[in-house]
Enzyme design. Structure first.
Site, mmCIF file in Angstrom:
data_model
loop_
_atom_site.group_PDB
_atom_site.id
_atom_site.type_symbol
_atom_site.label_atom_id
_atom_site.label_comp_id
_atom_site.label_asym_id
_atom_site.label_seq_id
_atom_site.Cartn_x
_atom_site.Cartn_y
_atom_site.Cartn_z
ATOM 1 N N ASN A 177 0.873 -1.175 0.000
ATOM 2 C CA ASN A 177 0.000 0.000 0.000
ATOM 3 C C ASN A 177 0.908 1.223 0.000
ATOM 4 O OD1 ASN A 177 -1.783 2.053 0.416
ATOM 5 N ND2 ASN A 177 -2.378 1.440 2.494
ATOM 6 N N LYS B 23 0.091 4.253 -0.334
ATOM 7 C CA LYS B 23 -0.536 5.470 0.200
ATOM 8 C C LYS B 23 -0.286 6.644 -0.758
ATOM 9 C CE LYS B 23 -0.062 3.377 4.705
ATOM 10 N NZ LYS B 23 0.088 3.508 6.141
HETATM 11 P P1 13P Z 1 3.332 0.784 7.545
HETATM 12 O O1 13P Z 1 3.826 -0.536 6.971
HETATM 13 O O2 13P Z 1 4.054 1.962 6.976
HETATM 14 O O3 13P Z 1 3.286 0.743 9.026
HETATM 15 O O4 13P Z 1 1.821 0.963 7.035
HETATM 16 C C1 13P Z 1 0.940 -0.080 7.219
HETATM 17 C C2 13P Z 1 -0.285 0.197 6.460
HETATM 18 O O5 13P Z 1 -1.065 1.058 6.828
HETATM 19 C C3 13P Z 1 -0.535 -0.581 5.252
HETATM 20 O O6 13P Z 1 -1.832 -0.390 4.785
#
Ligand code: 13P
Length: 249
Positions: free
Chosen positions: A9, A11
């Protein structure tokens, strides 16, 4: 046997050219990985370039969100059909950042899952408790509420559940394998109430500060079937290591 499912992900990270560059390094390195479902979820603006570059590879494309209406006057939103059209096989729904910052309530999450499944998309359905909820002993209560409301009226086909405790997301503070297993076992039990024996086939991913270093210790847990990876999926080398975890004790 549940096939491991490992998704990146990204983001709100990576432009189109950064996406292309990542894929050109990543895909050749994982082309022989047949025992894991590998998924990339870039931002909307990179879906087109990712789709083009993932064609005829073993890496599937996912979107990070969806809107539940088919089309119309919803400025800024993206429909299920648009995601199918661009080559997405999965969509992440109910991520805690969406719930926290964009008011994706359980009801909205439920509508989005219904719409995604109707269009033929697989769903990565995210649930998880905050630190305050865990400290107050409410972890199971929160998971139960999110499962019951989020999956209302929905069959289990093409549903992947991601357990992402909010306190572990982007904090470097991973759940211990014991904490992850405990939550995952509870989630499977709740899914069993909804889906009977079919709950045994549902992949439950762990998410929250997954790294190449802790991946293996999480994956040996009975009910941990994969990972949803944020920060550590942004670098080619580290995500390669995560999808090629050993899976042994
Ligand atoms: P991190 O791996 O950066 O902690 O993020 C986890 C997450 O929200 C994946 O959707």
């Amino acid at each position: 046997m549940r096939k491991p499912f490992i998704a990146a992900n990204w983001k709100m990270n990576k432009t189109s050219s950064e996406t292309r560059e990542f894929i050109s390094g990543f895909v050749p390195a994982v082309k022989d990985v047949t025992d894991v479902d590998i998924v990339l979820a870039p931002p909307f603006t990179s879906l087109a370039i990712a789709s083009e570059n993932l064609k005829n590879t073993n890496v599937l494309l996912a979107a990070q969100d969806i809107f539940y209406e088919e089309k119309g006057a919803y400025t800024g939103e993206v429909s299920p059909l648009m995601l199918i059209d661009i080559g997405c096989k999965y969509v992440i729904i109910g991520h805690s950042e969406r719930r926290q910052y964009f008011n994706d309530t359980d009801e909205v999450v439920n509508k989005k899952i219904i719409a995604a499944k109707k269009a033929g998309l697989g769903v990565i359905f995210c649930i998880g408790e905050s630190l305050a909820e865990r400290d107050a002993g409410k972890t199971f209560e929160v998971l139960q509420r999110e499962i019951i409301n989020g999956l209302k009226g929905i069959d289990e086909k093409d549903i992947v559940v991601a357990y992402e405790p909010l306190w572990a997301i982007g904090t470097g503070k991973t759940a211990t394998p014991e904490q992850a297993q405990e939550a995952h076992a509870y989630i499977r039990e709740r899914l069993g109430i909804l889906y009977g024996n079919n709950a045994d086939e549902i992949r439950i991913l762990y998410g929250g500060s997954v790294t190449p270093e802790n991946m293996n210790s999480l994956m040996v847990c009975n009910d941990v079937d994969g990972a949803l990876v944020g920060g550590a999926s942004l670098k080619v080398e580290s995500f390669i290591k995560i999808v090629t975890f050993r899976g042994e004790q």
